[in-house]
Design an enzyme around this catalytic site. Structure first.
Site, PDB file in Angstrom:
ATOM      1  N   ASN A 291     -32.941 -22.944  19.197  1.00  0.00           N
ATOM      2  CA  ASN A 291     -33.563 -22.508  20.587  1.00  0.00           C
ATOM      3  C   ASN A 291     -35.171 -22.452  19.972  1.00  0.00           C
ATOM      4  OD1 ASN A 291     -31.013 -22.101  21.761  1.00  0.00           O
ATOM      5  ND2 ASN A 291     -30.954 -19.946  21.094  1.00  0.00           N
ATOM      6  N   ARG A 293     -37.917 -21.455  21.271  1.00  0.00           N
ATOM      7  CA  ARG A 293     -38.574 -20.528  22.166  1.00  0.00           C
ATOM      8  C   ARG A 293     -38.599 -18.948  21.706  1.00  0.00           C
ATOM      9  NH1 ARG A 293     -33.444 -20.748  24.527  1.00  0.00           N
ATOM     10  NH2 ARG A 293     -32.286 -19.106  24.512  1.00  0.00           N
TER      11      ARG A 293
END
Ligand code: MV4
Length: 453
Positions: A291, A293
């Site tokens: 991911n 982020r």
């Protein structure tokens, strides 16, 4: 360092980003939808700009309006938070073209990890263990059948443009595979605009373990240890997270951490990121996805390392070098996060919205509340159902559990249904308390409680 940052998000993560900016002496611009005009981040920020009506696609996903807001207010950088535009490579591209720094990884890294089949191949080539499965996406039904026969059933089909459990299907037989492949592909085409699917051996009893990494723009990349995220619903909603995992030894932490760093380096990663792994009962691990982020559950890592991840996202984007080497990272005590949501456990976890007539937060030593709500807050119907995150720290896991149960006792939300009673039940469960959990735990508990959703 930047003088002004635009916050392209809402809710608790917008509040979190504004706090980091304030402590770094950076001015903030909060964009907001018409439904969020009276929200906490709007009040906390130095400036605010309305970017559209309530629905996310008209406001927090409205790229021209958000980038215009940054240009008009003179913001030099944009923090995308999580969700919304945080993993949209084309948004990072528009920011770059407009001369605005996107606070996150390079566009190429977002793309390389955003396509989950490519990410898997990249990890494998870098020497990070992956589950047996297809080489990239499957080109035909015949290839899917051949791959599945080779690795053995059950297998799991995953949409390459999915991630986070969206667009996945478990199949046990050839007939099921043929049917599921067609459905998966058309669902993926409709949901993500990309029909491609890849196949993995289905691991029946697993923990979801994810590793936090930080990489600067000078070639330094370190990991901050793992988070235990096995307590999720059948719909892959994480409900309770912890750091560290009570399952891993320090040696295992350093091994899986080094694998996460390897995966990140393979795509030229910079900024904060999370590498997700399958952890088996035998202590083997396999790369699942990355991911690109900041994540909802990042505070449990902050609690045990003392490192402000959002501040470091900003410092890294501004060109600062990480001041700590891997061998200077230490983990102290145990942290647990509970996600308080406006969901009704008795009604299939249906999301609620409306007026919060009364709110009272827990507090005290080792307690952190990240939230946008307050008494009198009007919960809009357009977004996720997160009301607050309760993060506790204790010297031991038992102490953290006791503290969390005390916090859940103190937490009052009146006016809309919440999941607090459900969280109580999880924290009181003997299997949870003895760390006898896998991703099967919460679905099992929910069926014992006759809850659906
Ligand atoms: C898996 C798996 C078992 N084997 N992959 C992918 C995203 C993550 N959030 C859930 N994912 C899983 N990937 C392999 N090779 C099990 C899960 C999984 C899961 C799968 C089906 C139904 C519920 C699940 C709950 C947690 C994890």
């Amino acid at each position: 360092m930047f003088k002004k940052i635009l916050v392209a998000n809402r809710g608790e993560i917008a509040v979190r980003i504004i706090r980091a900016c304030k402590e770094l002496g950076i001015a903030t611009v909060q964009v907001y939808s018409q439904a969020d005009a009276d929200s906490l981040p709007v009040h906390l920020a130095d400036e605010s700009v309305c970017v559209g009506p309530g629905p996310g696609k008209d406001s927090y996903l409205n790229v021209p309006n958000i980038v215009s807001a940054a240009l008009i207010t003179g913001a030099e950088a944009i923090h995308p938070g999580y969700g919304f535009l945080s993993e949209t490579a084309s948004f990072a591209e528009v920011c770059e073209a407009a001369g605005i720094k996107f606070i996150g990884p390079p566009i190429t890294a977002i793309e390389a990890m955003g396509d989950k089949a490519t990410a898997r191949e990249t990890a494998k080539r870098a020497g990070v263990p992956t589950v047996p499965g297809s080489e990239g996406v499957v080109g035909s039904e015949a290839e899917a059948l051949r791959v599945a026969a080779g690795i053995g059933y059950p297998v799991i089909l995953k949409a390459t443009a999915g991630g986070g459990g969206r667009g996945i299907r478990v199949v046990h037989t050839e007939d099921e595979l043929i049917a599921a492949l067609k459905v998966s592909q058309s669902e993926a085409a409709a949901a993500f605009g990309n029909a491609d699917v890849y196949i993995e051996k289905y691991v029946t009893s697993m923990r979801h373990i994810e590793v936090q990494i930080l990489a600067d723009e000078h070639g330094n990349c370190i990991h901050l240890g793992e988070r235990e995220c096995s307590v999720q619903t059948v719909r892959h909603q994480k409900v309770v997270e912890e750091a560290p995992s009570a399952t891993l030894s320090l040696e295992q932490r350093l091994t899986i951490g080094a694998a996460a760093v390897k995966a990140a380096k393979a795509v030229g990663y910079t900024n904060a990121g999370t590498v997700e792994f399958i952890w088996t009962p035998e202590g083997e691990f396999y790369f699942m996805e990355m991911n690109t982020r900041i994540q909802v559950e990042h505070p449990v890592t902050e609690a045990v390392t003392g490192i402000d991840l959002v501040q470091w996202q900003i410092r890294i984007a501004a060109g600062e070098a990480l001041p700590l080497r891997q061998d200077q990272i230490q983990w102290n005590g145990h942290s647990i996060e509970c996600r308080i949501t406006a969901q009704d456990p008795q009604r299939g976890f249906a999301p609620g919205a409306g007026l919060l007539t009364s709110v009272r937060f827990p507090g005290g030593l080792g307690v952190r509340i990240d939230t946008q709500i307050y008494g009198g807050y009007l919960m809009p119907p357009f977004y996720d159902s997160n009301l607050a995150k309760v993060i506790v720290w204790g010297e031991t896991r038992d102490e953290a559990i006791t503290r969390m149960r005390r916090c859940l006792d103190e937490f009052v939300v009146e006016g809309i249904p919440t999941n607090i009673s459900f969280l109580h039940r999880i924290l009181a469960d003997d299997r949870y308390r003895s760390n006898d959990i896998s991703t099967a735990f919460l679905p099992q508990l929910m069926s014992e409680m006759d809850l659906t959703g």
